[in-house]
Design an enzyme around this catalytic site. Structure first.
Site, PDB file in Angstrom:
ATOM      1  N   ARG A  87      -9.939 -11.881   2.214  1.00 46.36           N
ATOM      2  CA  ARG A  87     -10.705 -13.029   1.696  1.00 46.36           C
ATOM      3  C   ARG A  87      -9.907 -14.315   1.816  1.00 46.36           C
ATOM      4  O   ARG A  87     -10.464 -15.401   1.935  1.00 46.36           O
ATOM      5  CB  ARG A  87     -11.152 -12.736   0.257  1.00 46.36           C
ATOM      6  N   LYS A  95       0.842  -1.192   0.000  1.00 42.94           N
ATOM      7  CA  LYS A  95       0.000   0.000   0.000  1.00 42.94           C
ATOM      8  C   LYS A  95       0.877   1.241   0.000  1.00 42.94           C
ATOM      9  O   LYS A  95       2.040   1.179   0.394  1.00 42.94           O
ATOM     10  CB  LYS A  95      -0.868   0.023   1.268  1.00 42.94           C
TER      11      LYS A  95
HETATM   12  N1  BES Z   1      -8.048  -3.970   4.478  1.00 39.44           N
HETATM   13  C1  BES Z   1      -8.213  -3.603   3.114  1.00 39.44           C
HETATM   14  C2  BES Z   1      -9.540  -2.896   2.848  1.00 39.44           C
HETATM   15  C3  BES Z   1      -9.632  -1.490   3.319  1.00 39.44           C
HETATM   16  C4  BES Z   1      -9.044  -0.477   2.599  1.00 39.44           C
HETATM   17  C5  BES Z   1     -10.358  -1.176   4.431  1.00 39.44           C
HETATM   18  C6  BES Z   1      -9.158   0.831   3.007  1.00 39.44           C
HETATM   19  C7  BES Z   1     -10.481   0.129   4.841  1.00 39.44           C
HETATM   20  C8  BES Z   1      -9.890   1.127   4.142  1.00 39.44           C
HETATM   21  C9  BES Z   1      -8.171  -4.841   2.229  1.00 39.44           C
HETATM   22  O1  BES Z   1      -7.335  -5.847   2.671  1.00 39.44           O
HETATM   23  C10 BES Z   1      -7.669  -4.383   0.908  1.00 39.44           C
HETATM   24  O2  BES Z   1      -6.547  -3.971   0.836  1.00 39.44           O
HETATM   25  N2  BES Z   1      -8.507  -4.474  -0.116  1.00 39.44           N
HETATM   26  C11 BES Z   1      -8.153  -4.039  -1.408  1.00 39.44           C
HETATM   27  C12 BES Z   1      -8.678  -5.057  -2.382  1.00 39.44           C
HETATM   28  C13 BES Z   1      -8.146  -4.882  -3.775  1.00 39.44           C
HETATM   29  C14 BES Z   1      -6.657  -5.198  -3.804  1.00 39.44           C
HETATM   30  C15 BES Z   1      -8.898  -5.810  -4.685  1.00 39.44           C
HETATM   31  C16 BES Z   1      -8.784  -2.675  -1.647  1.00 39.44           C
HETATM   32  O3  BES Z   1      -9.897  -2.430  -1.187  1.00 39.44           O
HETATM   33  O4  BES Z   1      -8.120  -1.831  -2.242  1.00 39.44           O
HETATM   34 MN    MN Z   2      -5.341  -5.574   1.992  1.00 36.60          MN
END
Ligand code: BES
Ligand code: MN
Ligand code: ZN
Length: 496
Positions: free
Chosen positions: A354, A280
């Site tokens: 997931r 990230k």
């Molecule tokens: N924990 C995150 C989701 C999230 C992001 C929650 C921002 C709260 C605020 C999750 O693990 C994630 O990174 N999801 C990705 C999925 C994508 C790579 C398909 C997302 O939402 O960007």
């Molecule tokens: Mn994630």
């Protein structure tokens, strides 16, 4: 906080603060009317001056009202609707808790229960009052070297109801409200703790201490070695890059008949989500310590269920792991085999929630669940869809979806359903494995839900995506304790 009941005339009770409601068009509610007459219409004169706004939860604090034993009278507006809406009543309760937050008020008498609130009984009303009062006492200073002095009401609250035949209903509500607020407080603490403290093993210890506190909860912890034996290749692919071992935490609460099938709650417990190799960006990455808030809500609900000794069986399972990049981390394109036997192409290591959940969803089949609800901060996309107000709900069963929707509305902790139609499932097709762990930029929350659905085929299942509601940003940064109220409402509804 001590919350009690009284049927004694509230005008005669010596208290620091008597709380009375004022209805639509400044019409006084029954108790307020009596107080008004006793005080020689002092209250209605004040209202005529226009000091109390019509919006629900507006307040005015009065001192030394003639002929009343109370030192202060807090008037709270019920809003401009003909009858009080549940949302307005909740606003009133929050406003009361806020107005009481001054060191000089050490006890109060609350006379706002018993009003006509759209299909909400006295148990719901007293629960809402108690929950608001106890919620307001929450503060988080586990990481501070000096505790800040408390600036909230933490004294003795007395709920007034004229007719003692209602006492039982109010007592039940008070117990429920306190238990729910205590559960939220546990969930918030776990969410707010720094990720170097709140690790998967720390969550395991939390489960142990919960079963020490409540003998009705039995805890079982699965180590990485045990998970490996079970074939949990998806879950373990998330912790592969971390020095912190993953934990599968199982808490069993037995309050119902032996043969009664349990509700199984499954929480995403990613104690920190860097994204892994699909790392990230750094802005705001600290907030990924909240990526275990689904797990935290499972702890909170289990605690509340045990405190209330609910006559049902509930299993809480937490899939805990830390998502880090390293030489041993899972790489984009890696293929892993889940416990279900389905293979997964990990196209993005940041779609890790997931992966930990899918193996937990396979594992919990052994509890022969009646229904399964997973709770996860799963996708940023749910914030795009529903903002920070509403939980995303997905389900393979209409009845369960309806029940959760209703529980959300009843508890003011709302969710809204998104579809899981076949068209969306196709987005997870992979050239190299049974399915991919991402479905492209469109409908990101739904394709995440579809992924989970592929592992939840054998039972009634719902998924709550709480990424938008589990914590607040900015000056009030911190965990909210949601969706403990929704989960508890759902479980309470099942009990009645
Ligand atoms: N924990 C995150 C989701 C999230 C992001 C929650 C921002 C709260 C605020 C999750 O693990 C994630 O990174 N999801 C990705 C999925 C994508 C790579 C398909 C997302 O939402 O960007
Ligand atoms: Mn994630
Ligand atoms: Zn995550």
């Amino acid at each position: 906080m001590e919350i009690k009941l009284s049927n004694a005339n509230p005008l005669k009770i010596k208290t620091h603060c008597l709380i009375l409601s004022v209805g639509n068009q400044k019409k006084l509610t029954a108790t307020t009317q009596v107080a008004d007459s006793a005080s020689g219409n002092y209250l209605s004169k004040i209202l005529k001056q226009g000091d109390l706004a019509k919006t629900a939860g507006a307040v005015v604090m009065l001192h030394n009202v003639p002929e009343l034993a109370a030192q202060r009278v807090l008037l709270v507006s019920t809003g401009s609707n003909e009858s009080i809406t549940p949302t307005d009543f909740e606003k009133m309760c929050r406003a009361v808790a806020q107005a009481l937050s001054t060191p000089s008020i050490k006890d109060c008498v609350i006379g706002i229960c018993g009003s006509d609130i759209e299909d909400k009984d006295l148990t719901w009303q007293s629960r809402t009052v108690a929950q608001a009062l106890v919620e307001k006492t929450y503060s988080f200073d586990l990481h501070k070297s000096k505790k800040a002095p408390a600036n909230h009401f933490d004294g003795k609250a007395t709920l007034y109801i004229e007719d003692r035949k209602h006492n039982k209903a109010l007592e039940t509500g008070i117990k429920q409200g306190s238990a729910i607020a205590n559960g939220m407080s546990l969930a918030r603490d776990l969410g707010n703790l720094a990720a170097n403290v709140c690790t998967p093993r720390y969550l395991g210890k939390q489960a142990k201490s919960l079963s020490n506190e409540f003998s009705s909860i039995k805890t079982d912890l699965l180590s990485e070695a045990q998970m490996k034996k079970l074939g949990m290749g998806a879950l373990l692919s998330v912790s592969a890059g971390s020095a912190e071992p993953a934990q599968l935490i199982c808490m069993e609460y037995k309050g119902g008949a032996k043969k009664s099938k349990p509700v199984v709650l499954v929480g995403k417990g990613v104690t920190f989500d860097t994204g892994g190799i699909s790392i990230k960006s750094s802005a705001g990455m600290d907030e990924m310590k909240f990526d275990m808030c689904g797990a935290a809500s499972v702890f909170g609900a289990m605690r509340a269920v045990a405190e209330l000794k609910l006559p049902i069986n509930v299993v809480g399972v937490v899939a805990a792991a830390e998502n880090m990049p390293s030489g041993e981390a899972t790489k984009p394109g890696d293929v892993v085999t889940s416990m279900s036997g389905q293979t997964i192409e990990v196209l993005n290591t940041d779609a890790e929630g997931r992966l930990v959940l899918c193996d937990a969803l396979t594992y919990i089949d052994k509890y022969k669940p009646d229904v399964v609800i997973d709770i996860a901060t799963l996708t940023g996309a749910v914030i795009t869809a529903l903002g920070n107000h509403t939980t995303g709900l997905m389900s393979n069963n209409d009845q369960l979806a309806d029940d959760l929707y209703k529980a959300g509305t009843d508890s003011q902790d709302r969710c809204w359903r998104l579809p899981l139609w076949d068209e969306y499932h196709k987005q997870l097709n992979s050239n190299f494995a049974d399915l991919a762990n991402i479905g492209g930029p469109a409908a990101g929350s739904i394709t995440a839900g579809c992924f989970l659905a592929s592992f939840a085929k054998d039972y009634h299942w719902a998924h709550l995506d709480i990424a938008g509601v589990a914590w607040k940003k900015g000056a009030a940064k911190g965990s909210t304790g949601r969706p403990v109220p929704m989960l508890m409402q759902y479980l309470l509804n099942r009990c009645s």
